[in-house]
Design an enzyme around this catalytic site. Structure first.
Site, short mmCIF file in Angstrom:
data_model
loop_
_atom_site.label_atom_id
_atom_site.label_comp_id
_atom_site.label_asym_id
_atom_site.label_seq_id
_atom_site.Cartn_x
_atom_site.Cartn_y
_atom_site.Cartn_z
N HIS A 119 0.82 -1.22 0.00
CA HIS A 119 0.00 0.00 0.00
C HIS A 119 0.85 1.26 0.00
CE1 HIS A 119 -3.40 -2.63 1.88
NE2 HIS A 119 -3.32 -2.76 0.57
N CYS A 166 6.11 12.09 -7.55
CA CYS A 166 5.36 12.65 -8.66
C CYS A 166 4.56 11.54 -9.32
CB CYS A 166 6.31 13.28 -9.67
SG CYS A 166 5.49 13.83 -11.19
N CYS A 220 5.61 18.66 -9.41
CA CYS A 220 6.96 18.19 -9.68
C CYS A 220 7.81 19.30 -10.30
CB CYS A 220 6.91 16.99 -10.61
SG CYS A 220 8.52 16.26 -10.99
N ASN A 239 -3.16 -12.69 15.67
CA ASN A 239 -4.07 -11.55 15.56
C ASN A 239 -4.99 -11.51 16.77
OD1 ASN A 239 -4.79 -9.33 13.73
ND2 ASN A 239 -6.81 -10.29 13.67
#
Length: 257
Positions: free
Chosen positions: A126, A134, A159, A225
């Protein structure tokens, strides 16, 4: 097998790590909560107060890009003091001694790298929130100078090379997943013989498919978990407990021989 007893879980995990030849860690938001970064489902999470902008909205207008950067800096300030915790350090130690070959993470906090895991062994599905890039040419930008300029002129950064929009280097909702990271994760999951899914709800796809891919390719699957996950039925070992406490011995000990 599900275990809630800490010492039993640690012994079982220790043996699995000793017996494997190639382990991969798959981490989610739960590994970073001990560092003071609540997952986005937690009550009072800054993610709920300042929800991330969908990618299409970010592209749609200068106003939306400005709002996105305002929210990002608020989030960054909220977690500015976060440091790697026992879970991160344990994984770093297991990488250093060769037990874990790759860390596939859903997290954007960079804490695996800060804990000592070499960047080339961290696969960020992610993206990473500790720098920007950019969208057109991919040029990397550090956040401190971007923030200084943004606070001075109030304009969304562009940019300096190609004029394209600059965005935090995370994957926004609706943005394409990073192709190279996905390919590397698929290869690592397919080749390992032990997959440790740590602190992930295992409900966000396509990322959550990698532990199942490992299992389908013959690996043993361990899920550590706090809460049940949709992949529990496939796991060889399920540990319900605080991640830092479960992994703390592996921060100190070498792999068994």
């Amino acid at each position: 097998m599900i275990t809630n007893e800490l010492n039993t879980a640690q012994r079982q995990l220790e043996q699995l790590l000793a017996d494997c030849s190639s382990a991969v860690a798959f981490t989610g938001a739960g590994i970073s909560t001990e560092s003071g970064i609540p997952d986005f489902r937690s009550p009072g999470s800054a993610w709920k107060r300042h929800p991330p902008m969908p990618f299409s909205d970010f592209l749609a207008s200068e106003e939306n890009r400005i709002l996105t950067w305002q929210r990002k800096f608020i989030m960054d300030d909220s977690y500015a003091g976060a440091k790697p915790n026992r879970g991160h350090r344990a994984i770093s130690r297991l990488v250093a001694d060769g037990t874990i070959g790759a860390v596939i993470t859903q997290n954007i906090d960079g804490l695996h790298q800060f804990s000592g895991v070499p960047a080339h062994q961290v696969i960020e599905l992610h993206g990473n929130g500790t720098y920007a890039a950019c969208l057109d040419c991919g040029l990397r930008y550090e956040l401190a100078p971007i923030r200084k300029k943004f606070e001075a002129d109030g304009r969304a950064p562009v940019c300096s090379t190609c004029g394209g929009p600059v965005k935090g280097a995370t994957i926004a909702f609706g943005q394409a997943m990073p192709g190279e990271a996905m390919r590397r994760a698929q290869a690592a999951a397919g080749a390992c013989d032990l997959m440790l899914a740590i602190g992930s709800s295992l409900v966000v796809y396509p990322a959550a498919g990698f532990p199942l891919l490992a299992k389908e390719n013959g690996a043993q699957l361990v899920i550590i978990n706090r809460d049940p996950t949709p992949l529990d039925e496939y796991a060889d070992l399920i540990v319900r407990g605080e991640i830092g406490a479960v992994l703390e011995p592996f921060e100190r000990a070498n792999r068994l021989n």
